[in-house]
Design a protein around this motif. Structure first.
Motif, PDB file in Angstrom:
ATOM      1  N   ILE A  93      -7.717   4.738  -4.264  1.00  0.00           N
ATOM      2  CA  ILE A  93      -6.486   4.141  -3.748  1.00  0.00           C
ATOM      3  C   ILE A  93      -6.177   4.697  -2.365  1.00  0.00           C
ATOM      4  CG2 ILE A  93      -3.979   4.104  -4.057  1.00  0.00           C
ATOM      5  CD1 ILE A  93      -5.424   2.055  -5.716  1.00  0.00           C
ATOM      6  N   ALA A  94      -6.408   5.991  -2.162  1.00  0.00           N
ATOM      7  CA  ALA A  94      -6.177   6.586  -0.842  1.00  0.00           C
ATOM      8  C   ALA A  94      -7.071   5.935   0.211  1.00  0.00           C
ATOM      9  CB  ALA A  94      -6.419   8.094  -0.898  1.00  0.00           C
TER      10      ALA A  94
ATOM     11  N   LEU B 187       0.119   4.113  -2.722  1.00  0.00           N
ATOM     12  CA  LEU B 187      -0.264   5.460  -2.311  1.00  0.00           C
ATOM     13  C   LEU B 187       0.708   6.499  -2.862  1.00  0.00           C
ATOM     14  CD1 LEU B 187      -2.341   7.028  -0.667  1.00  0.00           C
ATOM     15  CD2 LEU B 187      -0.849   6.795   1.317  1.00  0.00           C
ATOM     16  N   ASN B 188       2.000   6.199  -2.818  1.00  0.00           N
ATOM     17  CA  ASN B 188       2.981   7.125  -3.376  1.00  0.00           C
ATOM     18  C   ASN B 188       2.822   7.266  -4.885  1.00  0.00           C
ATOM     19  OD1 ASN B 188       4.308   7.824  -0.978  1.00  0.00           O
ATOM     20  ND2 ASN B 188       5.543   5.964  -1.023  1.00  0.00           N
TER      21      ASN B 188
ATOM     22  N   CYS C  83      -5.769   2.231   0.821  1.00  0.00           N
ATOM     23  CA  CYS C  83      -4.545   2.246   1.628  1.00  0.00           C
ATOM     24  C   CYS C  83      -4.852   2.663   3.063  1.00  0.00           C
ATOM     25  CB  CYS C  83      -3.522   3.194   1.011  1.00  0.00           C
ATOM     26  SG  CYS C  83      -2.861   2.620  -0.577  1.00  0.00           S
TER      27      CYS C  83
ATOM     28  N   TYR D 230      -3.828   0.657   6.417  1.00  0.00           N
ATOM     29  CA  TYR D 230      -3.085   1.299   7.501  1.00  0.00           C
ATOM     30  C   TYR D 230      -3.847   1.189   8.821  1.00  0.00           C
ATOM     31  CZ  TYR D 230      -0.238   3.414   3.830  1.00  0.00           C
ATOM     32  OH  TYR D 230       0.585   3.628   2.758  1.00  0.00           O
TER      33      TYR D 230
ATOM     34  N   PRO E  28       0.810  -1.240   0.000  1.00  0.00           N
ATOM     35  CA  PRO E  28       0.000   0.000   0.000  1.00  0.00           C
ATOM     36  C   PRO E  28       0.833   1.275   0.000  1.00  0.00           C
ATOM     37  CG  PRO E  28      -0.917  -1.583   1.537  1.00  0.00           C
ATOM     38  CD  PRO E  28       0.387  -2.150   1.072  1.00  0.00           C
ATOM     39  N   HIS E  29       2.003   1.264   0.655  1.00  0.00           N
ATOM     40  CA  HIS E  29       2.873   2.436   0.633  1.00  0.00           C
ATOM     41  C   HIS E  29       3.207   2.829  -0.803  1.00  0.00           C
ATOM     42  CE1 HIS E  29       3.393   3.205   4.762  1.00  0.00           C
ATOM     43  NE2 HIS E  29       4.292   2.275   5.047  1.00  0.00           N
TER      44      HIS E  29
END
Length: 308
Positions: free
Chosen positions: A249-250, A213-214, A253, A257, A209-210
């Protein structure tokens, strides 16, 4: 001059997004293989949703068919494209081809996950493949196949760009991409359910997910720079599908988290301690001690299910 700088910046940010998207599946494959080394041999996909794997493969296959239909178009597709878009310029093959590296990286990463112990991993897939995922996969396959056959294998009129029941040939090809996008969105949620059932997020950790998200953030910045380069801030939200996908996607993720750092934070720490203890004593372990460790870190229910 400023417009050129902004346009260059937009291209750099978009390229960074593509790079992260291509790297993300390999990072996931590495994490899964690393975690699997600490798990019992029979539990190759402990904590990994088979729905995610199956839906990802199906999405990539549809997207690759869509890409190559436009990269190597038939004369029928070229005729219909002209009729559909009123003799518009040639198909932008470069933009379409840019999706191919992500599809290939995803397929290679899934192969790296499955191949080391193919027999046991396929058995685990059968245990993990839920009814909902089967239904989604079946409906997607049936819908795309039916629409594609109806629109391409019946009489086509180049003058109107129409096929059977008014279906456009080009629309049937575009349907593949639409279904692939849908599967890309759906594939994450079965993993959220698996995390809840397992009570941890060890196998599918936050590294993946990192990167996603990036990548979404880089793509959003690139869209903003492109809008500023053309002096129209409204372009920052276009195309609307990409803009909504970034928000999606945000959200996805954020759910991962929330599970990893809030709901299952203590469970993850406890399981990691169990993995560390096991790796330290692996050279001298015996069956009763290994069984007690599996009970301690919460792996026995799935092991019993696998043996049954």
């Amino acid at each position: 001059m400023l417009e050129s700088v902004l346009a260059f910046g937009a291209n750099v940010w978009i390229a960074a997004a593509y790079t992260l998207e291509i790297a993300a599946p390999f990072v996931l494959a590495h994490r899964i293989r690393q975690t699997r080394r600490d798990l019992p041999g029979a539990l190759d996909l402990q904590g990994i949703s088979a729905d995610y794997i199956i839906l990802s493969v199906q999405s990539c296959v549809y997207r690759i068919i869509y890409i190559f239909k436009y990269i190597f178009p038939s004369s029928l597709l070229v005729q219909q494209h002209a009729a559909r878009y009123y003799h518009s310029p040639d198909i932008n093959k470069f933009a379409i081809l840019s999706e191919l590296p992500y599809c290939l990286s995803t397929l290679v990463a899934i192969a790296l996950i499955l191949l080391p112990r193919f027999t046991s991993t396929t058995a685990q897939l059968r245990l993990r493949f839920s009814t909902i995922a089967k239904f989604v996969s079946g409906v997607a396959f049936t819908a795309t196949t039916t629409a594609y056959l109806l629109a391409t294998l019946v009489k086509f009129d180049p003058a109107t760009g129409m096929g059977f029941w008014g279906l456009f040939y080009i629309d049937s090809v575009d349907l593949l991409k639409g279904v692939a996008d849908f599967l890309d969105c759906v594939r994450f949620w079965p993993q959220v359910v698996i995390n809840w059932e397992e009570g941890n997020t060890i196998a599918f950790d936050t590294a993946y997910p990192h990167l996603l998200l990036n990548a979404a953030a880089c793509r959003g910045v690139g869209m903003l720079f492109a809008a500023l380069a053309q002096d129209d801030i409204r372009l920052a939200t276009r195309p609307a599908g990409t803009f909504l996908y970034l928000y999606y996607i945000a959200v996805v993720c954020g759910v991962f988290y929330f599970q990893a750092y809030w709901v299952y934070r203590r469970d993850n720490a406890r399981i990691r301690r169990g993995f560390t203890k096991r790796s330290e004593e692996d050279g001298t372990d015996d069956v009763p001690r290994r069984t007690r460790e599996e009970e301690t870190i919460g792996l026995m229910p799935l092991m019993q299910q696998h043996l049954e």
